[in-house]
Every structure is written in C-alpha cells, then in structure tokens.
Design an enzyme around this catalytic site. Sequence first.
Site, mmCIF file in Angstrom:
data_model
loop_
_atom_site.group_PDB
_atom_site.id
_atom_site.type_symbol
_atom_site.label_atom_id
_atom_site.label_comp_id
_atom_site.label_asym_id
_atom_site.label_seq_id
_atom_site.Cartn_x
_atom_site.Cartn_y
_atom_site.Cartn_z
ATOM 1 C CG HIS A 157 -7.344 2.710 1.219
ATOM 2 N ND1 HIS A 157 -6.647 2.679 2.126
ATOM 3 C CD2 HIS A 157 -6.585 2.179 0.093
ATOM 4 C CE1 HIS A 157 -5.088 2.208 1.957
ATOM 5 N NE2 HIS A 157 -5.114 2.045 0.566
ATOM 6 C CB CYS A 168 -1.078 -0.142 1.456
ATOM 7 S SG CYS A 168 -1.963 1.348 1.216
ATOM 8 C CG HIS A 182 -5.773 -2.032 -1.937
ATOM 9 N ND1 HIS A 182 -4.685 -2.837 -1.148
ATOM 10 C CD2 HIS A 182 -5.535 -0.835 -1.835
ATOM 11 C CE1 HIS A 182 -3.976 -1.954 -0.490
ATOM 12 N NE2 HIS A 182 -4.394 -0.656 -1.249
ATOM 13 C CD GLU A 183 -6.987 1.358 -4.600
ATOM 14 O OE1 GLU A 183 -5.895 0.731 -4.789
ATOM 15 O OE2 GLU A 183 -6.959 2.336 -3.717
HETATM 16 O O1 LIG Z 1 -4.673 1.907 -2.383
HETATM 17 C C1 LIG Z 1 -3.824 1.920 -3.198
HETATM 18 N N1 LIG Z 1 -2.390 1.708 -3.228
HETATM 19 O O2 LIG Z 1 -2.123 1.538 -1.846
HETATM 20 C C2 LIG Z 1 -1.795 1.420 -4.134
HETATM 21 C C3 LIG Z 1 -1.460 -0.165 -4.275
HETATM 22 C C4 LIG Z 1 -2.718 -0.969 -4.566
HETATM 23 C C5 LIG Z 1 -2.845 -2.279 -4.911
HETATM 24 C C6 LIG Z 1 -2.175 -3.210 -3.980
HETATM 25 C C7 LIG Z 1 -2.852 -4.527 -4.110
HETATM 26 C C8 LIG Z 1 -3.887 -4.407 -5.032
HETATM 27 C C9 LIG Z 1 -4.211 -3.002 -5.220
HETATM 28 C C10 LIG Z 1 -0.436 -0.663 -5.080
HETATM 29 O O3 LIG Z 1 -0.632 -0.230 -6.516
HETATM 30 N N2 LIG Z 1 0.669 -0.966 -5.079
HETATM 31 N N3 LIG Z 1 0.962 -1.002 -3.666
HETATM 32 C C11 LIG Z 1 2.275 -0.828 -3.152
HETATM 33 C C12 LIG Z 1 3.452 -0.740 -4.074
HETATM 34 C C13 LIG Z 1 3.124 -1.626 -5.361
HETATM 35 C C14 LIG Z 1 1.791 -1.211 -5.925
HETATM 36 C C15 LIG Z 1 1.321 -2.680 -6.480
HETATM 37 O O4 LIG Z 1 0.784 -3.712 -5.825
HETATM 38 N N4 LIG Z 1 1.439 -2.724 -7.913
HETATM 39 C C16 LIG Z 1 1.130 -3.840 -8.778
HETATM 40 C C17 LIG Z 1 0.316 -4.945 -8.043
HETATM 41 C C18 LIG Z 1 0.053 -5.972 -9.086
HETATM 42 C C19 LIG Z 1 0.479 -5.864 -10.363
HETATM 43 C C20 LIG Z 1 1.016 -4.766 -10.725
HETATM 44 N N5 LIG Z 1 1.350 -3.734 -9.958
HETATM 45 NI NI NI Z 2 -3.579 1.150 -0.428
#
Ligand SMILES: O=CN(O)C[C@@H](CC1CCCC1)C(=O)N1NCCC[C@H]1C(=O)Nc1ccccn1
Ligand code: NI
EC number: 3.5.1.88
Length: 183
Positions: free
Chosen positions: A157, A110, A153-154
């Site tokens: 939040h 996250c 996940h969103e």
């Molecule tokens: O609330 C929103 N957030 O916190 C951003 C999160 C949301 C995802 C986390 C799991 C499902 C939704 C986010 O995108 N990340 N989390 C931290 C760094 C990496 C990145 C990520 O998981 N990327 C990714 C995952 C799968 C395939 C490609 N890329």
């Molecule tokens: Ni998040």
Amino acid sequence: MITMKDIIREGHPTLRKVAEPVPLPASEEDKATLKSMMEYVQNSQNPEIAGMYGLRPGIGLAAPQINVSKRMIAVQVPDGKGDIISYALFNPKIVSHSVEKSYLTAGEGCLSVDREVPGYVPRYARVTVEGTTLEGESVKLRLKGLPAICFQHEIDHLNGVMFYDHINDANPYEPIDGVPIER
Ligand SMILES: O=CN(O)C[C@@H](CC1CCCC1)C(=O)N1NCCC[C@H]1C(=O)Nc1ccccn1
Ligand code: NI
C-alpha cells in the site's frame, strides 16, 4: 477514532501513490495518526466495538488507506502458533526475503476494495522488515506465515500496489509453488 468513512476506496488516487517517508523523530501529529491506525485495527477485531461502529475487521492498515500518503503501517495478526504479532511502524522496509513463495489459500481482500477479487496472491514466504516504532525504537522483524503476508500487503500500500496487481489474470488460481496458508 477511525471508522469506515475515513477509509478511501479503490479509484481514489492516493491508493496509487508512492507514500512519503516520515521524518524522524516523528512529529506529534504523525504519532497520533499511527496510534489511531493501530486503534482501528484493534477495534475492528473486537466484535462489540466493530459491531457498534460498523467496522470491517482488519489485521492491518496502511496510512494511504486513510488518505495520508506517508510511510506508516499498523499490524495486529495471529502468528498461527498462539501468539499475536502487533506492530505500528514508521518507514517499514523489507530488507531481505526468501526466494520461496507463500499465499493465502482463501486469496486476499482489502478494506479499500469493496468487491471480491478471486485468486492466489503470491508473496514471499519469509521477509525481514526494518522500521521504527512509536517509541522511536528501530526494530528488525523476521516474519513468516500470515504475519509475513500481512506486512507485505501493508508495505505494498505504501508503494501504490493493490493485492490484485499480483493475481495471475489468465489463471487466478494457477498453482503456486510455495507455502499455502489456511485462514
Ligand atoms: O491493508 C489492509 N487491509 O486492507 C486489511 C486487510 C489486510 C489483510 C488482507 C490479506 C493480508 C492482510 C484485512 O485484514 N482484511 N481484508 C478484508 C477483509 C478481511 C481482512 C482479513 O483478511 N482478515 C484476516 C485474514 C486472515 C486471517 C484473519 N483475518
Ligand atoms: Ni489493504
């Protein structure tokens, strides 16, 4: 433009609040906020821009993460079949879901959590989400795979729920009877 300094981190009370519904038709301010959230997600997926501004890559962002306690999310995520699902929604709501579960085999992270939290995060395998777009259009999305995980996940939040709230503390990698999703 939104950068990492605008993203609040765990411990900030806004992340644990239930966000307020957005009055529709959306105000110019709320539309500008949601547009900036989608811009962040898109910028963060562009290595040149992300590198220039030190953006952590994300496939989604929820308004509480920029300290706006309103029900707005932006998602831009590959669907695993070659397409990109891209939606900026006001008042997204899961209106139905599968019994079957699903989870990311790599666990979740996250942008508001500056640490690794290991473990499987059980989610619904399929969800139907309703919401309103920036253009004021009502949409009904039937999602599965990574998009389904991302929207859950969103929307969590917006309800003050963090991904690690779902992890089995006794056994973080307890096998989940559901659809595993490789990253
Ligand atoms: O609330 C929103 N957030 O916190 C951003 C999160 C949301 C995802 C986390 C799991 C499902 C939704 C986010 O995108 N990340 N989390 C931290 C760094 C990496 C990145 C990520 O998981 N990327 C990714 C995952 C799968 C395939 C490609 N890329
Ligand atoms: Ni998040």
